[in-house]
Write a protein that holds these residues in place. Structure first.
Motif, PDB file in Angstrom:
ATOM      1  N   SER A 151       0.834  -1.210   0.000  1.00 48.73           N
ATOM      2  CA  SER A 151       0.000   0.000   0.000  1.00 48.73           C
ATOM      3  C   SER A 151       0.869   1.261   0.000  1.00 48.73           C
ATOM      4  O   SER A 151       0.642   2.186  -0.784  1.00 48.73           O
ATOM      5  CB  SER A 151      -0.948   0.007   1.198  1.00 48.73           C
ATOM      6  N   GLY A 152       1.864   1.289   0.871  1.00 45.21           N
ATOM      7  CA  GLY A 152       2.713   2.472   0.977  1.00 45.21           C
ATOM      8  C   GLY A 152       3.574   2.680  -0.261  1.00 45.21           C
ATOM      9  O   GLY A 152       3.726   3.806  -0.749  1.00 45.21           O
ATOM     10  N   PRO A 179     -12.946  -9.524  -3.384  1.00 41.16           N
ATOM     11  CA  PRO A 179     -13.364 -10.666  -4.192  1.00 41.16           C
ATOM     12  C   PRO A 179     -14.848 -10.590  -4.594  1.00 41.16           C
ATOM     13  O   PRO A 179     -15.228 -11.052  -5.672  1.00 41.16           O
ATOM     14  CB  PRO A 179     -13.120 -11.860  -3.268  1.00 41.16           C
ATOM     15  N   SER A 180     -15.665  -9.964  -3.750  1.00 43.57           N
ATOM     16  CA  SER A 180     -17.096  -9.813  -4.048  1.00 43.57           C
ATOM     17  C   SER A 180     -17.343  -8.782  -5.157  1.00 43.57           C
ATOM     18  O   SER A 180     -18.459  -8.651  -5.643  1.00 43.57           O
ATOM     19  CB  SER A 180     -17.830  -9.350  -2.796  1.00 43.57           C
ATOM     20  N   GLY A 181     -16.328  -8.027  -5.535  1.00 42.66           N
ATOM     21  CA  GLY A 181     -16.493  -7.000  -6.565  1.00 42.66           C
ATOM     22  C   GLY A 181     -16.705  -5.607  -6.002  1.00 42.66           C
ATOM     23  O   GLY A 181     -16.673  -4.626  -6.739  1.00 42.66           O
ATOM     24  N   THR A 182     -16.913  -5.500  -4.701  1.00 44.31           N
ATOM     25  CA  THR A 182     -17.098  -4.169  -4.123  1.00 44.31           C
ATOM     26  C   THR A 182     -15.762  -3.430  -4.060  1.00 44.31           C
ATOM     27  O   THR A 182     -14.709  -4.038  -3.845  1.00 44.31           O
ATOM     28  CB  THR A 182     -17.705  -4.246  -2.700  1.00 44.31           C
ATOM     29  N   GLU A 183     -15.867  -2.111  -4.244  1.00 50.70           N
ATOM     30  CA  GLU A 183     -14.657  -1.290  -4.283  1.00 50.70           C
ATOM     31  C   GLU A 183     -14.555  -0.480  -2.996  1.00 50.70           C
ATOM     32  O   GLU A 183     -15.558   0.078  -2.538  1.00 50.70           O
ATOM     33  CB  GLU A 183     -14.754  -0.353  -5.503  1.00 50.70           C
ATOM     34  N   GLN A 184     -13.366  -0.426  -2.437  1.00 44.05           N
ATOM     35  CA  GLN A 184     -13.173   0.408  -1.249  1.00 44.05           C
ATOM     36  C   GLN A 184     -11.850   1.146  -1.393  1.00 44.05           C
ATOM     37  O   GLN A 184     -10.968   0.707  -2.142  1.00 44.05           O
ATOM     38  CB  GLN A 184     -13.164  -0.468   0.006  1.00 44.05           C
ATOM     39  N   PRO A 185     -11.676   2.268  -0.685  1.00 35.93           N
ATOM     40  CA  PRO A 185     -10.389   2.963  -0.759  1.00 35.93           C
ATOM     41  C   PRO A 185      -9.281   2.070  -0.203  1.00 35.93           C
ATOM     42  O   PRO A 185      -9.500   1.347   0.774  1.00 35.93           O
ATOM     43  CB  PRO A 185     -10.581   4.192   0.135  1.00 35.93           C
ATOM     44  N   LEU A 186      -8.115   2.108  -0.846  1.00 34.75           N
ATOM     45  CA  LEU A 186      -6.965   1.363  -0.323  1.00 34.75           C
ATOM     46  C   LEU A 186      -6.177   2.305   0.589  1.00 34.75           C
ATOM     47  O   LEU A 186      -5.549   3.263   0.131  1.00 34.75           O
ATOM     48  CB  LEU A 186      -6.088   0.864  -1.477  1.00 34.75           C
ATOM     49  N   GLN A 187      -6.254   2.039   1.889  1.00 29.61           N
ATOM     50  CA  GLN A 187      -5.566   2.868   2.870  1.00 29.61           C
ATOM     51  C   GLN A 187      -4.101   2.471   2.952  1.00 29.61           C
ATOM     52  O   GLN A 187      -3.775   1.297   2.798  1.00 29.61           O
ATOM     53  CB  GLN A 187      -6.194   2.693   4.260  1.00 29.61           C
ATOM     54  N   VAL A 188      -3.265   3.459   3.238  1.00 29.46           N
ATOM     55  CA  VAL A 188      -1.846   3.186   3.422  1.00 29.46           C
ATOM     56  C   VAL A 188      -1.579   2.951   4.902  1.00 29.46           C
ATOM     57  O   VAL A 188      -1.942   3.777   5.740  1.00 29.46           O
ATOM     58  CB  VAL A 188      -0.991   4.365   2.921  1.00 29.46           C
ATOM     59  N   ARG A 189      -0.964   1.841   5.207  1.00 28.23           N
ATOM     60  CA  ARG A 189      -0.525   1.595   6.592  1.00 28.23           C
ATOM     61  C   ARG A 189       0.898   1.087   6.540  1.00 28.23           C
ATOM     62  O   ARG A 189       1.156  -0.100   6.661  1.00 28.23           O
ATOM     63  CB  ARG A 189      -1.423   0.560   7.281  1.00 28.23           C
ATOM     64  N   SER A 190       1.803   2.029   6.290  1.00 27.10           N
ATOM     65  CA  SER A 190       3.206   1.647   6.131  1.00 27.10           C
ATOM     66  C   SER A 190       3.909   1.633   7.459  1.00 27.10           C
ATOM     67  O   SER A 190       3.510   2.287   8.415  1.00 27.10           O
ATOM     68  CB  SER A 190       3.927   2.649   5.236  1.00 27.10           C
ATOM     69  N   TRP A 191       4.998   0.934   7.449  1.00 26.75           N
ATOM     70  CA  TRP A 191       5.917   0.957   8.571  1.00 26.75           C
ATOM     71  C   TRP A 191       6.699   2.255   8.507  1.00 26.75           C
ATOM     72  O   TRP A 191       7.326   2.570   7.506  1.00 26.75           O
ATOM     73  CB  TRP A 191       6.858  -0.241   8.422  1.00 26.75           C
ATOM     74  N   ASP A 192       6.653   3.036   9.576  1.00 23.02           N
ATOM     75  CA  ASP A 192       7.441   4.258   9.625  1.00 23.02           C
ATOM     76  C   ASP A 192       8.748   3.935  10.356  1.00 23.02           C
ATOM     77  O   ASP A 192       8.758   3.544  11.510  1.00 23.02           O
ATOM     78  CB  ASP A 192       6.644   5.340  10.376  1.00 23.02           C
ATOM     79  N   HIS A 193       9.869   4.131   9.651  1.00 24.73           N
ATOM     80  CA  HIS A 193      11.155   3.705  10.193  1.00 24.73           C
ATOM     81  C   HIS A 193      11.620   4.562  11.373  1.00 24.73           C
ATOM     82  O   HIS A 193      12.602   4.244  12.010  1.00 24.73           O
ATOM     83  CB  HIS A 193      12.226   3.736   9.089  1.00 24.73           C
ATOM     84  N   LEU A 194      10.892   5.638  11.616  1.00 22.31           N
ATOM     85  CA  LEU A 194      11.323   6.514  12.721  1.00 22.31           C
ATOM     86  C   LEU A 194      10.578   6.229  14.021  1.00 22.31           C
ATOM     87  O   LEU A 194      11.017   6.650  15.068  1.00 22.31           O
ATOM     88  CB  LEU A 194      11.116   7.986  12.347  1.00 22.31           C
ATOM     89  N   HIS A 195       9.417   5.566  13.937  1.00 25.85           N
ATOM     90  CA  HIS A 195       8.618   5.406  15.164  1.00 25.85           C
ATOM     91  C   HIS A 195       8.374   3.949  15.530  1.00 25.85           C
ATOM     92  O   HIS A 195       8.705   3.061  14.772  1.00 25.85           O
ATOM     93  CB  HIS A 195       7.276   6.139  14.994  1.00 25.85           C
TER      94      HIS A 195
END
Lengths: 335, 335
Positions: free
Chosen positions: A228-229, A319-335
């Motif tokens: 995602s990130g 998989p059902s075909g519904t669309e949703q926003p793709l949220q970013v949940r990245s690893w932050d190397h500082l925290h």
């Protein structure tokens, strides 16, 4: 444990390093002196690994730590489609750090360097004073034929979004290392832990891709922060959006087995896990099949179409075909 | 103090970096993409600076720390006779490290980079976890015309041993910073402290020297460990010895005034003090006058003949004419 002074330690760690014909002068002078071909551009990247942040001696052997420290840099060269050639290794060593562990780390660095015909041509060793953590900082230099580097910035609307290998294994491996449940070694566990501790940089795959040039392989980067990130980085740099199909994400059986056992969502690891060190890239649609077949034929690595480039935004199709926003949940190397 | 995440911090620190025409791609992709001329060889060096070991925020400002971290790398490129071109900056930041100090350090890095037309093209920022010390690791890339790099290994018996500038100022400066006596600012103090906190790398001098080629300027390195230790490196690499004349060593009046005041031997600082970042080099005797005049005319920097190359051993000739062994008392960066 033996104590060495700085010069003895450098001599010991760098004794008999493998070299290459393009290294005019390696370790031992003020600088390394290197030849690069006249039709090439230079690639340069650096990445540091800090004990307790990026690795621990509890969950990895010294050799594994050394291998991975170089592998994450190799992955950056791979992500431009380049050929890795020269490494500089900087170590900051805490007082009373085990000499044996240090030699193990350097052994891992050398193994990984030799596997990719990289010459270690320089570096630096410093004491950490009152510091408690070992720190490895590696600069890796490579080359790419002029005009063939694949940046993050060229993705176009309608491009096919692809990924090498599989996603989420490394996150699963890290989870099992941090939460050992005492079930001992079994295939799935061994597999995901190896994917975390000794990721294999996709250097050969990147080279096959860059041979098609940036008019065909329009953008590429390696997945270190999580799909995602890193997809967001690619979209921002290219000024586009992306649509990802959840059911197309390449998940291994091993990762899914671990996820089921510990009650985690495998999709979560695949989307946000980080440290996959797979290549994420975009292809002009009319050339996609040809490129994918070429990479698979020449490297044996599976390439998966996971989505497409759209004008803006990032969304996930369930998989059902519904669309949703793709949220970013990245690893932050500082925290 | 504001808290940023990794990407915000990188964006903030690298905003509007000065670039160069040979930087095809700088900060922001997987690697920097760089052009080097076809008649050039690449120079690569790295050096790290650790808080509490190489610098403290008690004795240097953040800007000074940034300037020096780059300067010590510039000095290594200078010592090969090269042109510095591209820098990669790796930072490891302890929790709660002052954002203001960090920005000051980066400001110093930029100033020094701009002074030498160096482009900052990449880097890395990592958290230090439980670590307490800021760590800067810099890789500097430069180029040198093919065949003109000056190594440490070419000194020949009969060569004239020379040094740029003056010796021991930095050691005097460090002493006064570690032992402040409350006498406040005066010229000598200001001078030696500046020589310690913001050494000036001898890049221009190195370039004039390398233009003569290694058949004339037979060996060169920069003095970071101290004259005695670095002369030993040169002698070992070249398979020769050296004779140094104590009364010819270039000592500034400022350093000698400080030494007299604090009861130290100025010769000791000049021979063993370290961190001078002057160039130590050897010249074929029949060309020595011509080379020295050229460097002085083109750079304004004084060049001093301090000795000569002999078959083996290192000795010091006292002003009285008596000869004694020149002992090495270098700063060991690990202890």
């Amino acid at each position: 444990m033996q104590i060495y002074n700085e010069f003895e330690l450098i001599a010991r760690l760098t004794h008999g390093l493998t070299t290459r014909p393009d290294v005019a002068l390696g370790v031992g002078d003020d600088c390394a002196l290197l030849d690069i071909g006249s039709d090439s551009q230079l690639l340069a990247t650096c990445d540091s690994q800090v004990e307790g942040v990026h690795f621990t001696l509890r969950t990895s052997t010294p050799e594994q730590i050394g291998r991975k420290a170089l592998a994450v840099n190799l992955s950056d060269i791979a992500a431009m489609g380049g050929v890795p050639r020269f490494a500089l290794i900087s170590l900051v060593i805490p007082p009373r750090f085990s000499q044996e562990a240090l030699e193990g780390i350097y052994r891992g660095l050398r193994q990984e360097a030799e596997r990719h015909q990289v010459a270690i041509v320089g570096g630096n060793i410093a004491g950490a004073g009152q510091g408690k953590q070992l720190m490895l900082d590696i600069t890796l230099l490579g080359t790419v034929r002029r005009g063939q580097a694949i940046t993050r910035g060229g993705a176009q609307i309608g491009d096919v979004l692809c990924v090498t290998g599989s996603l989420g294994d490394s996150a699963a491996g890290l989870f099992t290392l941090l939460h050992p449940d005492g079930t001992g070694a079994e295939n799935a566990l061994t597999f995901v832990q190896a994917r975390h501790r000794t990721p294999v940089p996709r250097v050969a795959e990147g080279r096959v891709l860059s041979a098609f040039g940036p008019a065909v392989v329009t953008a590429m980067l390696d997945i270190s922060d999580g799909l995602s990130g890193d997809l967001q980085h690619l979209c921002e740099r290219s000024g586009v959006g992306a649509r990802v199909f959840a059911e197309h994400l390449p998940l291994t059986e091993e990762m899914q087995a671990i996820a089921a056992r510990v009650g985690k969502d495998p999709l979560d690891w695949a989307l946000h896990g980080g440290e996959d060190y797979e290549l994420l890239f975009t292809l002009r649609p009319e050339k996609a099949r040809e490129v994918i077949e070429a990479v698979q034929a020449q490297t044996g690595t599976r390439i998966t179409r996971i989505g497409e480039i759209i004008p803006s935004g990032m969304c996930l199709i369930a998989p059902s075909g519904t669309e949703q926003p793709l949220q970013v949940r990245s690893w932050d190397h500082l925290h």
